[in-house]
Design a protein around this motif. Sequence first.
Motif, short mmCIF file in Angstrom:
data_model
loop_
_atom_site.label_atom_id
_atom_site.label_comp_id
_atom_site.label_asym_id
_atom_site.label_seq_id
_atom_site.Cartn_x
_atom_site.Cartn_y
_atom_site.Cartn_z
N PHE A 440 11.57 -14.01 -69.94
CA PHE A 440 10.78 -15.08 -69.34
C PHE A 440 11.64 -16.16 -68.69
O PHE A 440 11.10 -17.10 -68.10
CB PHE A 440 9.84 -15.69 -70.38
N HIS A 441 12.95 -16.01 -68.75
CA HIS A 441 13.83 -16.89 -67.97
C HIS A 441 13.91 -16.43 -66.52
O HIS A 441 14.45 -17.16 -65.68
CB HIS A 441 15.23 -16.92 -68.58
N ASN A 442 13.40 -15.24 -66.23
CA ASN A 442 13.30 -14.77 -64.84
C ASN A 442 12.06 -15.41 -64.22
O ASN A 442 10.93 -15.09 -64.58
CB ASN A 442 13.19 -13.24 -64.82
N ASP A 443 12.30 -16.32 -63.29
CA ASP A 443 11.22 -17.18 -62.79
C ASP A 443 10.08 -16.41 -62.15
O ASP A 443 8.91 -16.71 -62.37
CB ASP A 443 11.80 -18.20 -61.79
N GLU A 444 10.44 -15.40 -61.33
CA GLU A 444 9.38 -14.65 -60.64
C GLU A 444 8.53 -13.88 -61.64
O GLU A 444 7.31 -13.85 -61.53
CB GLU A 444 10.01 -13.71 -59.62
N TRP A 445 9.18 -13.26 -62.64
CA TRP A 445 8.41 -12.51 -63.64
C TRP A 445 7.53 -13.44 -64.46
O TRP A 445 6.35 -13.15 -64.69
CB TRP A 445 9.33 -11.73 -64.57
N ARG A 446 8.09 -14.55 -64.93
CA ARG A 446 7.31 -15.48 -65.74
C ARG A 446 6.08 -15.97 -64.96
O ARG A 446 4.98 -16.04 -65.49
CB ARG A 446 8.17 -16.67 -66.17
#
Length: 502
Positions: A440-446
């Motif tokens: 969830f530190h991956n902005d697009e995925w979050r």
Amino acid sequence: MKGVMIQGTASDVGKSLVVTALCRILSNEGVKVAPFKSQNMSNNSYVTEDGKEIGRAQGIQAEAARTEATVWMNPILLKPRSQQDAEVVYLGKAIETFSGREYREKFYEKGLEVIQDSIKQLSKQFEVVVIEGAGSPVEINLKDRELVNMKVADLADVPVVLVADIDRGGVFASIIGTLELLEPEERKRVSGLIINKFRGDITLFEDGIRWLEVKTGIPVLGVLPYIDHHMIDGEDSLSIARQFSNQKQGNIDIAVIHLPFISNYSDFEPFLYEEDVSIRWVKRGDEFGTPDAVIIPGTKSTIQDLKFIREQGLDVKIKNHFENGGITVGICGGYQILGEEMIDEAGSDTGVKNSMIQGLSIIPGKTIFYDEKETTRTQAVYHENTGFPKTLELKGYEIHLGRTFIRHKGCSFLRLAEGKEEGYFQNNGQIIGTYLHHLFHNDEWRNRWLNLIRKMKGLPPQEIRTIQEFKDQRFDSLASDMKRHLKWELLKELIEKWSPKK
């Protein structure tokens, strides 16, 4: 070696935060600086570029210092596996599990040796080393064989700055008591005091500063304000509880199962900075409620924590949530718990070889625990099964003993850089399992995941928030705030002109 050691009158007085700020302040002034903590105890770890495991606090401090984290910055990491035992991670690799007594009796000399080696390595590569202590330097029952406070200051031959937390009360007694319990030679090394977490009008504390300086003969180098929402990862249970309990109430309710041996809770910190999201830690079935999503986090003792879930009645709540269409995510140990069974082939999770336990049976797969732990930084793309763009890269890291085998084909979540399939993804993301920490530190995925929940709730989608950029700004903001309240030139002079012992 030029450096300074930050010790504290107790746990959670703000040592890690002060070290982080000093690393960024020095870096901003063009100094090549590194953090160091000889021995850390935390299940919240950080994977270095070469796939080694260190305490997360030192990894974050290295980021603040604008340098790459290495095992020399935290050569010993203790990861609790029970109330009595902890896994020893030595120079980034797990080597053995000891009880507290065994560790003191069997590891002390080896610990001293690697600490000395680490100090030498860092002194060759950096101009200044900012060292962090642990707890209090005057734990009398542990002091004769300690590896993390005054012994380290002596090995590095650096001055000590003592930090005290005024917010918890008793600041004068905690400082005077600590100094009184130090040996005379240790006491001479304490060259400055910092009062941390001050709230209100600083002029009301000026008499206190003068009293401390007259009583101790040690300068007060600063009175630092209470800084909330600094976005610098906490480390111990006190800071974790405070960080998540103080957050706002949002429209999206995410329940995280609070496992006794939770690891890498930093997986969820980006949610604190999504304006419409609230995180709840859930320990018992009667706390479960009706969340929009449930996340089972990583754990240092997967099978013990699965038993905890059942004891607390959370297994029924999680299953009902899933069967009613609720979104469910398992990360690392949580992924294993969601499976059909776990087999401890090597005895590496329970200490009993070939022990077996049934999982929650939400994900059709089984986990086998082996001897060798996998620690690696990971790059991946979405598996074609997800329907998401296959070109978008996700980054994170893996730290786990077990491997999970899925019975069904075509339901993977990610495809790793070498082409290997990873994780589990079904029902358009209603159920996800993965070993990827910091997913969830991956902005697009979050953003994609949260917008799925927003759509289900009839809420408008939100734009992507770039957490890493915001976090880097927080490093600079933290450094600016603290520098303004420090006698910075005096502290720099202390670092530059400390007289080595003869």
